[in-house]
Design an enzyme around this catalytic site. Structure first.
Site, PDB file in Angstrom:
ATOM      1  N   CYS A  92       1.109   1.212  -2.249  1.00 18.31           N
ATOM      2  CA  CYS A  92       0.130   1.955  -3.052  1.00 18.31           C
ATOM      3  C   CYS A  92      -0.688   2.936  -2.224  1.00 18.31           C
ATOM      4  CB  CYS A  92      -0.832   0.990  -3.754  1.00 18.31           C
ATOM      5  SG  CYS A  92      -0.033  -0.199  -4.837  1.00 18.31           S
ATOM      6  N   HIS A 352      -1.591   5.334 -12.256  1.00 16.45           N
ATOM      7  CA  HIS A 352      -1.384   4.938 -10.866  1.00 16.45           C
ATOM      8  C   HIS A 352       0.093   5.092 -10.487  1.00 16.45           C
ATOM      9  CE1 HIS A 352      -1.461   2.922  -7.120  1.00 16.45           C
ATOM     10  NE2 HIS A 352      -1.552   1.666  -7.504  1.00 16.45           N
ATOM     11  N   CYS A 382      -6.578  -0.431  -2.692  1.00 15.86           N
ATOM     12  CA  CYS A 382      -5.957  -1.701  -2.345  1.00 15.86           C
ATOM     13  C   CYS A 382      -4.453  -1.478  -2.285  1.00 15.86           C
ATOM     14  CB  CYS A 382      -6.302  -2.777  -3.368  1.00 15.86           C
ATOM     15  SG  CYS A 382      -5.519  -2.574  -4.991  1.00 15.86           S
TER      16      CYS A 382
END
Length: 395
Positions: A92, A352, A382
């Site tokens: 991510c 996302h 995160c």
């Protein structure tokens, strides 16, 4: 050897598409090429041949984004073949990792002009088939989806490390006593802020729609959602007593983002005023199942390295993988004013697209600082498997 200042001259991104939505027919290498070309076109005084390297984050890499999607983007965007490209993967955090690596190259003098960004098409992530242990197996073989999360997990990994991402969010909710109501209220606010930002034209300067696709705005923003609508959704990961739902989790998405990074010489070559300056960054690790709290230590370390503290911040983009994850981080930063966090909406509403999100929020902070005229901004994410990444910018 002196360390050079690194400036963000410009930052662009596509509208973020939903899974199976408007951008689902667009290859990830084409999405990456689109933002690279748009970024170069917006600085017409800069000779594209002066770009020393292109860094791109990509969390998957198992499909059409294989074989170094950064280099594919360079070629598809029509940049000179002399411009190289490298793809990085920190899940991510990949897009932000690309920004950090590009900034490091500029700071050390290895580059004067660099492009950094990220891309992900979760819609087009393929199924993969492991090679059998022996030739011509008689039995059925299993396909693994590469869209999100653990697959083909090493059996040596402890079971508590390899829980589903949503279960990890539930663990953060447990740790901080985050109720379903609080998570839903946070998600609602994300949609409301994103819708308002679009209505005010705050994204007009950074979003570059993809040609031939009917998508002018982030596709997952729900203007009409409400606490009542969110409350009707069932828990997604713990059927009994769970608090994490589709409504307070980030969606699956497609999109790309890119930033133009330069030193003083490169800045003169663009003939432009920079949006912001990169100050410092930090990366930290945490227990994999508590990945949602990964940014907690990374943010503190980045601020310490920059000689700054939470009261110094003008704006803070915290990627919202889950409402529980974001609220858990905020609970561990009591000195932070929550009103400056994600003022234009966050990933719960915007989306996302894994490899692109870090570049998206870094670019958003830069644009927000430019709009403010001065200040200190921070971007953080995160990262699955237990990491946190943070970046400090100033203007």
């Amino acid at each position: 050897m002196s360390i050079r200042d690194v400036y963000i001259v410009d930052a662009v991104r596509t509208p973020i598409g939903k899974f199976g939505g408007a951008l689902a027919a667009v290859r990830p290498d084409d999405l990456a090429a689109h933002v690279v070309k748009a970024l170069v076109d917006r600085s017409p005084a800069l000779d594209p041949a002066r770009v020393d390297d292109v860094y791109f984050g990509d969390a998957n890499g198992a499909g059409e984004d294989n074989r170094d999607v950064a280099r594919m983007a360079v070629l598809l965007a029509g940049l000179p073949v002399t411009v190289p490209g490298v793809t990085v993967n920190r899940l991510c955090g990949s897009g932000m990792e690309a920004v950090i690596q590009a900034a490091r190259a500029v700071a050390l003098g290895d580059a004067s002009v660099a492009i950094a960004g990220g891309v992900e098409s979760m819609s087009r992530a393929p199924w993969v088939l492991q090679k059998p242990e022996r030739a011509f197996p008689a039995g059925h073989q299993q396909l693994h989806s590469t869209t999100l999360g653990w697959r083909m997990t090493n059996p040596r990994m402890p079971a508590e490390w390899t829980v589903a991402l949503g279960e990890g969010a539930e663990l953060v909710a447990d740790k901080h006593g985050l109720t379903r109501d609080r998570q839903d209220a946070f998600a609602l606010a994300s949609h409301q802020k994103a819708a308002e930002a679009w209505a005010k034209g705050l994204y007009d300067g950074e979003v570059v729609p993809y040609g031939g696709v009917d998508l002018a705005r982030d596709e997952c923003i729900r203007d009409s959602t409400s606490i009542e609508a969110l409350a009707k959704l069932k828990p997604s990961f713990r059927p009994e007593g769970g608090t994490v739902t589709a409504g307070n989790s980030s969606p699956l998405n497609d999109g790309a983002a890119a930033l133009l990074l330069v030193d003083e010489e490169g800045l003169r070559a663009t003939g432009r005023e920079p949006l912001a300056r990169i100050v410092t960054s930090a990366v930290t690790g945490i227990e994999p199942q508590l990945f949602g709290l990964g940014p907690v230590a990374a943010v503190r370390r980045a601020l310490e390295k920059a000689g700054r503290s939470f009261p110094d911040l003008t704006t803070f983009e915290l990627n919202e993988a889950f409402a529980a994850q974001a609220l858990g981080c905020l609970a561990e930063w009591p000195e932070l004013d929550p009103e400056i966090v994600n003022p234009r909406g966050g990933a719960l509403a915007i989306g996302h697209p894994l490899g692109a999100s870090g570049a998206r929020i870094a670019g958003s902070v830069a644009h927000q600082l430019a709009a403010a005229g001065s200040g200190t901004g921070l971007a953080a994410l995160c990262i699955g498997v237990g990491q946190g990444l943070a970046l400090v910018l100033e203007r």
